[in-house]
Design an enzyme around this catalytic site. Structure first.
Site, PDB file in Angstrom:
ATOM      1  N   PHE A 225       0.803  -1.244   0.169  1.00  0.00           N
ATOM      2  CA  PHE A 225       0.003   0.022  -0.110  1.00  0.00           C
ATOM      3  C   PHE A 225       0.824   1.239  -0.010  1.00  0.00           C
ATOM      4  O   PHE A 225       1.647   1.320   0.914  1.00  0.00           O
ATOM      5  CB  PHE A 225      -0.893   0.112   1.134  1.00  0.00           C
ATOM      6  CG  PHE A 225      -1.859   1.214   1.082  1.00  0.00           C
ATOM      7  CD1 PHE A 225      -3.041   1.279   0.225  1.00  0.00           C
ATOM      8  CD2 PHE A 225      -1.499   2.344   2.172  1.00  0.00           C
ATOM      9  CE1 PHE A 225      -3.757   2.373   0.354  1.00  0.00           C
ATOM     10  CE2 PHE A 225      -2.383   3.458   1.798  1.00  0.00           C
ATOM     11  CZ  PHE A 225      -3.486   3.321   1.004  1.00  0.00           C
TER      12      PHE A 225
ATOM     13  N   ASP B  42       9.259   2.592   1.661  1.00  0.00           N
ATOM     14  CA  ASP B  42       7.886   3.241   2.219  1.00  0.00           C
ATOM     15  C   ASP B  42       7.702   2.873   3.555  1.00  0.00           C
ATOM     16  O   ASP B  42       7.356   2.130   4.339  1.00  0.00           O
ATOM     17  CB  ASP B  42       6.820   2.772   1.375  1.00  0.00           C
ATOM     18  CG  ASP B  42       5.336   3.442   1.927  1.00  0.00           C
ATOM     19  OD1 ASP B  42       5.381   4.008   3.062  1.00  0.00           O
ATOM     20  OD2 ASP B  42       4.367   3.533   1.282  1.00  0.00           O
TER      21      ASP B  42
ATOM     22  N   LYS C  78       2.862   9.236   8.604  1.00  0.00           N
ATOM     23  CA  LYS C  78       2.058   9.111   9.650  1.00  0.00           C
ATOM     24  C   LYS C  78       2.148   9.674  10.966  1.00  0.00           C
ATOM     25  O   LYS C  78       1.482  10.780  11.575  1.00  0.00           O
ATOM     26  CB  LYS C  78       1.748   7.638   9.764  1.00  0.00           C
ATOM     27  CG  LYS C  78       0.688   7.217   8.646  1.00  0.00           C
ATOM     28  CD  LYS C  78       0.113   5.969   8.780  1.00  0.00           C
ATOM     29  CE  LYS C  78      -0.904   5.393   7.869  1.00  0.00           C
ATOM     30  NZ  LYS C  78      -0.469   4.878   6.518  1.00  0.00           N
TER      31      LYS C  78
HETATM   32  C1  LIG Z   1      -0.946   5.124   5.094  1.00  0.00           C
HETATM   33  C2  LIG Z   1       0.089   4.848   4.200  1.00  0.00           C
HETATM   34  C3  LIG Z   1       0.354   5.384   2.918  1.00  0.00           C
HETATM   35  C4  LIG Z   1      -0.562   6.683   2.613  1.00  0.00           C
HETATM   36  O1  LIG Z   1      -0.586   7.694   3.292  1.00  0.00           O
HETATM   37  P1  LIG Z   1      -1.384   8.969   3.538  1.00  0.00           P
HETATM   38  O2  LIG Z   1      -0.907   9.942   4.416  1.00  0.00           O
HETATM   39  O3  LIG Z   1      -2.724   8.405   3.786  1.00  0.00           O
HETATM   40  O4  LIG Z   1      -1.443   9.588   2.212  1.00  0.00           O
HETATM   41  C5  LIG Z   1       1.393   5.152   2.329  1.00  0.00           C
HETATM   42  N1  LIG Z   1       2.297   4.096   2.429  1.00  0.00           N
HETATM   43  C6  LIG Z   1       1.761   3.447   3.761  1.00  0.00           C
HETATM   44  C7  LIG Z   1       3.131   2.367   3.944  1.00  0.00           C
HETATM   45  C8  LIG Z   1       0.883   3.650   4.578  1.00  0.00           C
HETATM   46  O5  LIG Z   1       0.578   2.955   5.628  1.00  0.00           O
END
Ligand SMILES: *Cc1c(COP(=O)(O)O)cnc(C)c1O
Length: 396
Positions: free
Chosen positions: A138, A223, A252
Site C-alpha cells: 500500500f 516506504d 503518519k
Molecule cells: C498510510 C500509508 C500511506 C499513505 O499515507 P497517506 O498519508 O494516507 O497518504 C502510504 N504508505 C503506507 C505504507 C501507509 O501505511
C-alpha cells in the site's frame, strides 16, 4: 451536539468515502479518547499508527500553541527554521542527507517516484522509468501511488493507471530479480507490509534486494510511512534488516498527529531535485514542522524506542496466550508495536464489539486484527485490552 446528532449531520454533508464506525471522538489524552457523549475508549489504533506519542503529547501541544502564535504559514519561497531543524534531526538519525517536505504519505511517495524517475532519466536515459513494487503493498490513494500499490481493490474504478509500475510477490527476491528489465529504475517496498496484513519478510530478503539494486544500479525506496518513527522499536523499521535504502518516505507519526509527509534521500540522489522540479504550498510549513521537531525530540529523548520494543514483546506474548485459548486466532506476528493477529474469519465483527466495549481496534486485509497502539502504552492498558478482547473471543 451529542454523538448521534453529529453522525446524522455527517451523513448529510460528508462524502461517503469511509465506512465509519458510530464514534465521535472529541478529546484525547495518552492512550485514551472520549466521545461526544463523554464515553471513554482505550485506543489501540492510534489514528492508524499516527499518535505514536499518545494523544495530545504535552510537548507537541506546546510546540503547536507557541508556533501558532508566531507564524502559521509563510511559503517555501522563504527559509523555515522549524523545517530546517526537523530535516537536520531526520538526516542526523538516518542514512539520508536531505529532506523534502509535503503533507501526507501518498505525497511523500509521489515525491519519491518523481525523484527516482528524474534521477534515472538523467543518469541512464529516458527509457528507464519503471518501478517494481510488491503485491499486497500500500503506497497511497493518489493516481501514481494507486498505480504503485499492489492491490486491485484500490485500483479498480480508476483506469487508466499511471504507466510504469510492475508488481511482484513480497518476500521473494527471485521474483524481483526476474522482473528487472532495462526499463527498471527503482524498487519500492514497505519494510513490513501494513495494510497488506502486517507481513514481515525473512531476514535475508532485504539484503538480497539491496544486492539486486546495487548490481543493476537501481534505486531502493523504502516506504516507512506506517512503520517508521519508532513503531517497530527502532526509529526506522529497515534498521532491523541491516540495509539502507537510497530514498525513504515518512508521514503518519512524524509530527505527533499534525499532517506531514517527507521524502529523505542520499545526496547523490537528492541533488537531482533542483529548483522548480517539485514542490508543495503547505509542505513543511512552520506549524507542522514545529510539531514534528517536538515529536521527534520526544521519540528520541524519552526512551520511547526501548519501551515500544519491551511492551511490544509483552503484547505479543499476551496475544500468543489468546491464540492458545482461541483457535480462531491462527497466527500472531509483529515487531515492536506493529502487531497483527491473523484470524480464520473476517475481523469486522470483533472490531465492532470492541468499540461497544470501549476499545478501539482495527482489522486490515480483512482477517488481520492490527494492534498499533501509542508507543507509550503501559502494561496495564495491554492487560485491559486483552481482557476485553478475550471476552469478545469467548462469545464467538
Ligand atoms: C498510510 C500509508 C500511506 C499513505 O499515507 P497517506 O498519508 O494516507 O497518504 C502510504 N504508505 C503506507 C505504507 C501507509 O501505511
Amino acid at each position: 451536539m451529542n454523538a448521534q446528532q453529529w453522525i446524522a449531520k455527517g451523513d448529510k454533508y460528508i462524502m461517503k468515502t469511509y465506512g465509519r464506525y458510530p464514534l465521535v471522538p472529541v478529546r484525547g489524552e495518552g492512550c485514551r479518547v472520549w466521545d461526544a457523549d463523554g464515553k471513554r475508549y482505550l485506543d489501540f489504533l492510534a489514528g492508524i499508527a499516527v499518535n505514536n506519542l499518545g494523544h495530545c503529547h504535552p510537548k507537541v501541544v506546546a510546540a503547536l500553541q507557541k508556533q501558532a502564535g508566531e507564524l502559521i504559514h509563510c511559503s517555501n519561497y522563504y527559509h523555515i527554521p522549524s523545517q530546517i531543524e526537523l530535516a537536520e534531526i531526520l538526516c542526523s538519525n538516518s542514512f539520508a542527507d536531505r529532506a523534502f517536505f509535503c503533507n501526507s504519505g501518498a505525497e511523500a511517495n509521489e515525491a519519491a517516484i518523481k525523484l527516482a524517475r528524474k534521477y534515472s532519466r538523467e543518469k541512464f536515459g529516458a527509457d528507464r522509468y519503471q518501478i517494481i513494487t510488491a503485491l499486497s503493498s500500500f503506497h497511497g490513494r493518489t493516481m501514481a501511488t494507486v498505480s504503485a500499490t499492489g492491490q486491485e481493490k484500490v485500483q479498480k474504478f480508476f483506469d487508466p493507471l499511471l504507466h510504469g509500475f510492475v508488481h511482484v510477490p513480497f518476500n521473494d527476491a527471485e521474483a524481483l530479480r526476474k522482473t528487472i528489465t532495462p526499463a527498471t529504475c527503482a524498487i519500492m517496498l514497505e519494510p513490513i507490509q501494513g495494510e497488506g496484513g502486517i507481513v514481515i519478510p525473512d531476514g535475508e530478503y532485504f539484503r538480497q534486494v539491496r544486492r539486486i539494486c546495487d548490481e543493476n544500479k537501481l534505486l531502493l525506496i523504502f516506504d516507512e510511512v506506517q512503520v517508521g518513527i519508532g513503531r517497530t522499536g527502532k526509529l526506522f523499521a529497515h534498521e532491523h534488516f541491516g540495509v539502507t535504502p537510497d530514498i525513504m518516505t515518512l508521514a503518519k507519526a512524524l509530527a505527533g498527529g499534525a499532517p506531514i509527509g517527507t521524502m529523505l534521500a542520499r545526496e547523490e540522489v537528492a541533488e537531482f531535485f533542483g529548483p522548480g522540479t517539485h514542490g508543495s504550498t503547505f509542505g513543511g510549513n512552520p506549524l507542522v514542522t514545529a510539531a514534528g521537531v517536538a515529536a521527534m525530540k520526544a521519540i528520541l529523548e524519552e526512551g520511547i524506542l526501548n519501551h515500544a520494543e519491551e511492551i511490544g514483546e509483552y503484547l505479543l506474548g499476551e496475544l500468543e496466550g489468546l491464540k492458545k485459548r482461541f483457535p480462531v486466532i491462527t497466527e500472531v506476528r509483529g515487531i515492536g508495536l506493529m502487531i497483527g493477529a491473523e484470524l480464520s474469519i473476517p475481523g469486522g465483527d470483533i472490531v465492532k464489539k470492541a468499540l461497544e466495549r470501549g476499545l478501539l481496534l482495527n482489522v486490515t486485509h480483512d482477517t488481520v486484527l492490527r494492534f498499533v497502539p501509542p508507543l507509550i502504552v503501559g502494561k496495564q492498558e495491554v492487560d485491559e485490552m486483552i481482557g476485553i478482547l478475550s471476552g469478545i473471543l469467548a462469545e464467538l
